[in-house]
Design an enzyme around this catalytic site. Structure first.
Site, PDB file in Angstrom:
ATOM      1  N   TRP A 127       0.825  -1.096   0.061  1.00  0.00           N
ATOM      2  CA  TRP A 127       0.027  -0.038  -0.094  1.00  0.00           C
ATOM      3  C   TRP A 127       1.140   1.116  -0.101  1.00  0.00           C
ATOM      4  CZ3 TRP A 127      -2.002   2.718   4.590  1.00  0.00           C
ATOM      5  CH2 TRP A 127      -2.899   3.738   4.416  1.00  0.00           C
ATOM      6  N   ASP A 208      -0.659  -5.943   8.870  1.00  0.00           N
ATOM      7  CA  ASP A 208      -1.934  -5.086   8.643  1.00  0.00           C
ATOM      8  C   ASP A 208      -3.087  -5.911   8.215  1.00  0.00           C
ATOM      9  OD1 ASP A 208      -3.482  -3.033   7.674  1.00  0.00           O
ATOM     10  OD2 ASP A 208      -2.029  -2.072   6.462  1.00  0.00           O
TER      11      ASP A 208
HETATM   12  C1  LMR Z   1      -6.823   2.149  -0.669  1.00  0.00           C
HETATM   13  O1  LMR Z   1      -5.878   1.586  -0.697  1.00  0.00           O
HETATM   14  O2  LMR Z   1      -7.506   2.594  -1.612  1.00  0.00           O
HETATM   15  C2  LMR Z   1      -7.605   2.465   0.538  1.00  0.00           C
HETATM   16  O3  LMR Z   1      -6.958   1.971   1.623  1.00  0.00           O
HETATM   17  C3  LMR Z   1      -7.806   3.920   0.838  1.00  0.00           C
HETATM   18  C4  LMR Z   1      -6.687   4.768   1.057  1.00  0.00           C
HETATM   19  O4  LMR Z   1      -6.537   5.390   2.250  1.00  0.00           O
HETATM   20  O5  LMR Z   1      -5.650   4.634   0.488  1.00  0.00           O
END
Ligand code: LMR
Length: 394
Positions: A127, A208
């Protein structure tokens, strides 16, 4: 003073939300930010959340501060939901946080306080905000191989080989289920191998878990987290209620620090509370109270689990429909991975140019690394997306 500030790069996921909004075309599809949408394109408030809000509204007599750790009933309920009886309760220190992002941020700060030399090993890709927060905290992120571009599955050999190079005391960030952004996940045999490696090398896992209930089911999605937590001396777990309770804007998360050595419990709990105090004092309470109200009420809990299961099944149905449509249009099985992936996302393996063409020529918005949010689709838009993917030549 302000003239000394530099411009900050826009967050790629949030920037995409704005680009989509600004696109005047009628026919456009938003597969960007990770928000669930039903067949009508609406992100609904779940039934149990509405009922819990009603209950809280009727019965709440004060808005005075909670403790620094948040409401203990919330932590207990969430520990039960995520860990069941995998570890003894007295091994778990926990605090409420503003969303899963808040939990990650607090976890990184705790790691830095405990061991400023620790490197954080992150899946490649992960992420993007993991990397952004680590950079902001001046902590070193070391990528480990994770996604196999050819199969669109996990490059497990690469992952293990890279993690073998980590130093004792380093932290390994793992996605508990529904890997974001790829959708490719380890099976339980592979998780066991990871656990053995963590223990062999003296590495500390940080999990996570933001999509419990979106992959294979509530317990199935927590199985890896439970396995890790019950098999290592120490671990951190950052959890989010944004997606599985649909309370994105309420900012509801939990950070757990688990130590088999129960002598460490008091110090862990104290440090987590200290970090909350330094960063925002008391964590938000409204979403947390809704979650504990639901989890502690048999009828509300059953209704919530049923609605969540419908959400999960609808995403699985869309995955299968898309994989089948792509097979029909392309005459090949190369998109079969879409039905194998789990959770909200799939990385389809398109180049940045192809992602641009999908946006420009077809009004289809996905993140630049070709992550698409499956929940942004519906039965009618799946064929449009499949045709666009094939047209662009992915
Ligand atoms: C995403 O990955 O789209 C979600 O977790 C929202 C974000 O805050 O990025």
């Amino acid at each position: 003073m302000f003239e000394k500030l530099n411009e900050q790069p826009a967050d790629k996921i949030l920037e995409l939300m704005q680009l989509y909004k600004d696109d005047p075309r009628e026919q456009k599809i938003d597969l960007g930010v990770g928000v669930y949408k039903n067949a009508e394109g609406v992100t609904p408030v779940m039934r149990a959340i509405k009922a819990a809000e009603h209950q809280v509204w009727e019965t709440q007599t004060t808005k005075a501060y909670t403790g620094l750790a948040g409401d203990p009933a919330y932590a207990d309920a969430m520990i039960g939901l995520i860990l069941a009886d995998a570890v003894a309760r007295e091994t778990v220190a926990a605090v409420a946080t503003p969303g899963g992002t808040g939990a990650c941020r607090q976890a990184f700060e705790l790691i830095r306080m405990a061991n400023p030399d620790a490197k954080i090993h992150v899946s490649d890709p992960t992420w993007p905000n993991h990397l952004s927060i680590l950079k902001h905290l001046k902590m070193e992120a070391v990528p480990y191989r994770y996604f196999d571009d050819a199969t669109r599955g996990v490059d497990f050999e690469g992952m293990i080989a890279d993690l073998r190079k980590a130093k004792a005391g380093d932290v390994v960030l793992l996605h508990g289920c529904c890997h974001n952004p790829t959708g490719a996940n380890l099976n339980l045999t592979q998780w066991q191998e990871v656990v053995d490696l963590l223990n062999d090398r003296g590495l500390i896992p940080m999990i996570d878990i933001a999509y419990q209930g979106f992959g294979d089911g509530l317990d199935e999605d927590a199985a890896a987290t439970r396995l890790v937590a019950s098999s290592v001396p120490e671990c951190l777990i950052a959890a989010s209620c944004s997606k599985n309770f649909g309370i994105y804007r309420e900012r509801t998360g939990l950070l757990m620090a688990i130590a088999q050595d129960t002598d460490l419990h008091k110090i862990n709990q104290g440090n987590l509370a200290y970090l909350n105090r330094q960063n925002y004092s008391f964590p938000p309470d409204h979403g947390a109270r809704l979650v504990s109200t639901i989890l502690n009420d048999d009828a509300l809990r059953a209704d919530w689990a049923e609605e969540l299961e419908q959400v999960r099944l609808s995403m699985l149905g869309l995955r299968e429909q898309l994989a089948a449509e792509l097979q029909r249009l392309s005459g090949s099985d190369r998109f079969g991975f879409i039905a194998q992936h789990r959770g909200m996302f799939s990385r389809i393996g398109a180049s940045p140019e192809e992602v641009q063409r999908l946006r420009k020529e077809h009004g289809i918005y996905m993140v630049g690394d070709s992550r698409m949010n499956i929940a942004g689709l519906n039965r009618d838009t799946v064929p449009i997306l499949a045709k666009a993917i094939v047209d662009v030549g992915i």
